[in-house]
Design a protein around this motif. Structure first.
Motif, short mmCIF file in Angstrom:
data_model
loop_
_atom_site.label_atom_id
_atom_site.label_comp_id
_atom_site.label_asym_id
_atom_site.label_seq_id
_atom_site.Cartn_x
_atom_site.Cartn_y
_atom_site.Cartn_z
N ALA A 305 28.45 0.46 18.39
CA ALA A 305 28.97 -0.73 17.37
C ALA A 305 30.52 -1.38 17.20
N PRO A 306 30.58 -2.78 16.97
CA PRO A 306 31.73 -3.15 16.82
C PRO A 306 32.45 -2.03 15.31
N ASP A 307 33.43 -1.83 15.34
CA ASP A 307 34.16 -1.60 13.75
C ASP A 307 34.81 -2.58 12.89
N LEU A 308 33.52 -3.12 12.26
CA LEU A 308 33.78 -3.56 11.10
C LEU A 308 34.48 -2.90 9.65
N ALA A 310 34.09 0.79 6.43
CA ALA A 310 32.98 0.57 5.86
C ALA A 310 33.00 -0.43 5.20
N GLY A 311 33.86 -0.77 3.60
CA GLY A 311 33.59 -1.37 2.97
C GLY A 311 32.94 -2.75 3.53
N ARG A 312 33.10 -3.98 4.23
CA ARG A 312 32.40 -4.99 5.27
C ARG A 312 31.09 -4.50 6.02
N TRP A 313 30.92 -3.38 6.75
CA TRP A 313 29.44 -3.86 7.36
C TRP A 313 28.33 -3.29 5.37
N PHE A 314 28.69 -2.70 4.54
CA PHE A 314 27.70 -2.84 3.24
C PHE A 314 27.90 -3.88 2.60
N ASP A 315 29.24 -4.29 2.57
CA ASP A 315 29.18 -5.82 1.68
C ASP A 315 27.74 -6.65 2.71
N LEU A 316 27.61 -7.06 3.67
CA LEU A 316 27.17 -7.27 4.82
C LEU A 316 25.90 -7.32 4.82
N MET A 317 25.43 -6.18 4.65
CA MET A 317 24.13 -5.50 4.67
C MET A 317 23.39 -4.64 3.35
N ARG A 318 24.25 -5.38 2.48
CA ARG A 318 23.60 -5.89 1.25
C ARG A 318 23.02 -7.12 0.44
N VAL A 319 23.71 -8.38 1.70
CA VAL A 319 22.76 -9.67 1.64
C VAL A 319 21.33 -9.46 2.74
N ASP A 320 20.86 -9.10 2.47
CA ASP A 320 19.53 -8.51 3.41
C ASP A 320 18.46 -8.72 2.22
N LYS A 321 17.22 -9.54 2.97
CA LYS A 321 16.40 -9.49 2.24
C LYS A 321 14.75 -8.40 2.06
N LYS A 322 15.49 -7.40 2.50
CA LYS A 322 14.41 -5.96 2.11
C LYS A 322 15.43 -5.35 1.46
#
Length: 357
Positions: A305-308, A310-322
């Motif tokens: 996986a690319p190194d985004l 940690a903060g960016r990973w979680f910000d992006l994964m919080r925008v998820d319909k699940k």
């Protein structure tokens, strides 16, 4: 030809799988249709436009053509409005039928247009990529992307039929085949351990587009997705397992910019991360996680996986319909064929991210 049937409250329809189906599309246009509008992209139009025009001419109905730019970055409001402009400009009525000719981007945006135009007109899915044939064309999910999240604006809207011609896959680049195979092997991981073993055995045949192997893979993938969707059309429970690897994968797509990685590439890598998280949280055997990584590598998808950050990973994964209540929920495995949705605290996820941050 093989047929798989999807039965949901939103619609009952067939999936036809067979060589040459592209030339018999007229058979799937309803007799009472007043006109047909084909939504496609510039690449697919150049490859199959003439064949589809000839096939649809047999209906005797007016056929309109809407070409969009090719690429995930064009799955936007602007492209959706281009479709509406064309439909309104041609004065298409409620008995018109749209035809989505292309990959997942075209299928999603055409389906969303069909759901919205005059509050709903009929449409066909004619997927031309492997990923679309085994995943996005089946089940009625339609959407466009938003800069803050993938597929966040859309509707559940079932097609009249899905017409799959495996022969069209011969024109795809190897990278697109690998991306499509990520969704194929996913079904074995979440719902059919025997199919996973079959994919391990036939990985090279699938990458080489062996006709019998591809047809079996497409048929079994459609059967498994139809089974899930028929039980849970609107993703209130079981259907969420189809998103195995997608929480991480969508973050990769959004974080790098849509189109930098193909959707299937991001999902393949996301499944490796999800398997690692499953070892830590759900008791998945380490040997199974290693097999998942090996199969993702075998089909030609990235596993690093690319190194985004940690903060960016979680910000992006919080925008998820699940997600619910601001907690990120992941599809995890306890064993091959045993998937479930589970909320996991960020501290337990960090060690599986690049750098173990």
């Amino acid at each position: 030809m093989h047929s798989v049937h999807v039965d949901t409250p939103g619609g009952h329809y067939p999936i036809h799988i067979g060589r040459g189906r592209l030339d018999t599309l007229a058979d799937s246009i309803p007799a009472d249709a007043t006109s047909v509008a084909v939504v496609t992209n510039t690449t697919v139009a150049g490859l199959y436009g003439d064949r589809v025009r000839a096939a649809l001419a047999a209906t005797g109905k007016a056929v309109h053509w809407v070409e969009l730019p090719d690429g995930e970055q064009y799955k936007t409001w602007d492209s959706l409005n281009r479709i509406f402009d064309a439909l309104l400009g041609a004065a298409l009525d409620r008995k018109s039928v749209l035809v989505a000719l292309g990959g997942g981007v075209v299928g999603d945006i055409c389906g969303f247009a069909a759901a919205c135009y005059m509050r709903g007109v009929r449409f066909l899915q004619v997927p031309t990529t492997l990923l679309a044939q085994v995943d996005s064309s089946v089940g009625g999910k339609t959407a466009i992307n938003h800069p803050l999240g993938k597929n966040m604006i859309g509707a559940f809207y079932q097609p009249q039929a899905v017409e799959i011609d495996p022969q069209v896959l011969a024109t795809l680049p190897a990278r697109e085949i690998s991306a499509g195979l990520a969704e194929v092997i996913k079904y074995g991981m979440i719902a059919d351990a025997d199919f996973f073993v079959w994919c391990e055995t036939h990985a090279q045949a699938l990458r080489a587009l062996d006709a019998d192997a591809i047809e079996h893979a497409v048929r079994r993938s459609c059967e498994l997705k139809a089974w899930v969707v028929s039980q849970d059309e609107r993703e209130s429970g079981l259907r969420a397992i189809l998103n195995f690897g997608h929480t991480f994968g969508h973050a990769i797509e959004s974080g790098l910019g849509y189109g930098h990685w193909l959707h299937g590439e991001a999902v393949g890598c996301g499944m490796v991360l999800a398997a690692e998280l499953s070892v830590r949280v759900s008791g998945l055997d380490r040997a199974v996680a290693d097999r998942i990584r090996a199969l993702v590598e075998a089909i030609g998808c990235p596993t690093q996986a690319p190194d985004l950050g940690a903060g960016r990973w979680f910000d992006l994964m919080r925008v998820d319909k699940k997600n619910e209540g601001h907690r990120i929920r992941y599809v995890l495995l306890s064993e091959l064929g045993g998937a479930r949705l589970q909320a996991v605290d960020d501290d337990r996820v960090r060690p599986v991210l690049p750098g173990g941050v």
